[in-house]
Enzyme design. Sequence first.
Site, PDB file in Angstrom:
ATOM      1  N   ARG A 173     -11.081 -10.807   0.008  1.00 35.56           N
ATOM      2  CA  ARG A 173     -12.014 -11.676  -0.713  1.00 35.56           C
ATOM      3  C   ARG A 173     -11.496 -13.111  -0.798  1.00 35.56           C
ATOM      4  O   ARG A 173     -12.286 -14.055  -0.913  1.00 35.56           O
ATOM      5  CB  ARG A 173     -12.292 -11.081  -2.110  1.00 35.56           C
ATOM      6  CG  ARG A 173     -11.078 -10.980  -2.989  1.00 35.56           C
ATOM      7  CD  ARG A 173     -11.261 -10.001  -4.139  1.00 35.56           C
ATOM      8  NE  ARG A 173     -11.179  -8.611  -3.690  1.00 35.56           N
ATOM      9  CZ  ARG A 173     -11.338  -7.557  -4.482  1.00 35.56           C
ATOM     10  NH1 ARG A 173     -11.598  -7.721  -5.775  1.00 35.56           N
ATOM     11  NH2 ARG A 173     -11.245  -6.337  -4.000  1.00 35.56           N
TER      12      ARG A 173
ATOM     13  N   LYS B   6       0.829  -1.197   0.000  1.00 34.47           N
ATOM     14  CA  LYS B   6       0.000   0.000   0.000  1.00 34.47           C
ATOM     15  C   LYS B   6       0.870   1.256   0.000  1.00 34.47           C
ATOM     16  O   LYS B   6       1.859   1.320   0.727  1.00 34.47           O
ATOM     17  CB  LYS B   6      -0.877   0.034   1.259  1.00 34.47           C
ATOM     18  CG  LYS B   6      -2.042  -0.914   1.194  1.00 34.47           C
ATOM     19  CD  LYS B   6      -2.989  -0.712   2.345  1.00 34.47           C
ATOM     20  CE  LYS B   6      -4.139  -1.697   2.290  1.00 34.47           C
ATOM     21  NZ  LYS B   6      -5.040  -1.483   1.148  1.00 34.47           N
TER      22      LYS B   6
END
Length: 476
Positions: A330, A257
């Site tokens: 996910r 990130k």
Amino acid sequence: MKIKEVTQLENFSGTVIVPVYETNPKNIVPIEFEEIVLSSKVFFGKKNSRYVVEKGNALYLFIGIGKTIDYSNLKTLFRSVSQKEESYFSQNVALYIPDAFNEDLVEAVVSGLLLGTYNLGHFKKKEAHSFLNSAFQLEIFSSKSYASVVNKSIKIARAQLEVLALVDLPPNTVTPHYLGLWAKEKGEKHGFEVKILGREAAKIEGLGAFLAVGQGSENEPQFIIMDYVPATKSDTFKHVGLVGKGVTFDTGGLNIKTAGMLHMKCDMAGAAAVLGTMQLISDLQLPIKVTAIVPCTENSVSGKSFLPSDVITSYSGNSIEIIDTDAEGRLILADGISYMLKNYKPEYLVDIATLTGSSVGTFGYECGALFTNNESIARQLQDAGNSIGERLWQLPLWDCYKQDIESDIADVKNYSGKPVAGAISAAKFLEFFTEEHTAWAHLDIAGVAFGDDEFAKSKHATAYGVHLLTKFIENI
Ligand code: BES
Ligand code: ZN
Ligand code: ZN
């Protein structure tokens, strides 16, 4: 906190909290309470106004609540009273319940007062809020009995306090192992079963997507499975399955990130909501079966991390092409959902996760994103949320978005590669693993689990989801 119900305040010594509906600043009729007369020039119940009067051995803390007030605002107001006016609460405390209050408003006030004991300074030397002293007794001064409502309010707030701490504590404290211990401890205390699969056991089970995310971390992943069965036996109990994203820290993995990493300890807020819900439903002994799975892992960077372009095999047997290691939530949810469906077959299935920045881009910090093909579940979840100020708004799961997750090399890919419709394509990815379950809902809570408010200087946990899921389960 102990509770005592009283119908009069004669000889009371301590602090009396008095919620007051707004009258009018120019009202010639003063507010009267226990022979105290307040001219509207000094206090007329304006929302969030406060006025203190000393009389005999008691301090009367009048709290303005405006002309009308809903559950959520009332709870926040009394959380603020409890946190900010703590200096008045060192001795006995009595809470006056106005006759105009219904049970929900009593719940909001009592839960709010208890939530106000929360202190973000977990690592500071500090004294506990006086409400938390084991000897502390709250007198409920009312013409009616609210014993069961008050008990329930305390249980709700206790579960929320646990969730606040789980999310706010740092990732070097709240590891997957810590969450596993938390589940075991609460399971023993409140009566639900807990089974935990570590790395080896998860490998044997074939939880490939779950394991891929944690393979770069020194902290062993923990796949936590919890089962609550009501004490009274019956074949007619409904069965709910809950799955919560438990990424104890999300660095992004090798797709590291570049923004927002600081707050990524909140990436287990879905897991925390599910853990708190297990505590609360078992504490309330709700007559419903609930199975919960929280896959807990850290998404970190090392020579062992999974790679963009890796192809992994999920628990369902479907292969997944990794386009981006930052789309990790996910993956663990996919295995959580598949494991739930294969081994527990619940009638209802709800997953909850801080899943996408896209949901924050869409809704900001005002509501969670709701995905489901079942309109009656959508309504039940939204109704539950609206009644307590945990809002949800629905986004589509149309077939046209399916192409976003179609891979050339594998059964499915974990990211479209396009900076559009991120929350929807993440939901389509999850839907792929739900085996067309007809009562599945996905809640993306990235914008509402962690935020700014009046209670601290920095972003912090909100406990979003515990009460929402419990209310949904209660009303199903
Ligand atoms: N944990 C994040 C989502 C998130 C964002 C949580 C903001 C809380 C606040 C998630 O794992 C993530 O990194 N999502 C990416 C996915 C993308 C790389 C496909 C995102 O939404 O940007
Ligand atoms: Zn991520
Ligand atoms: Zn994440």
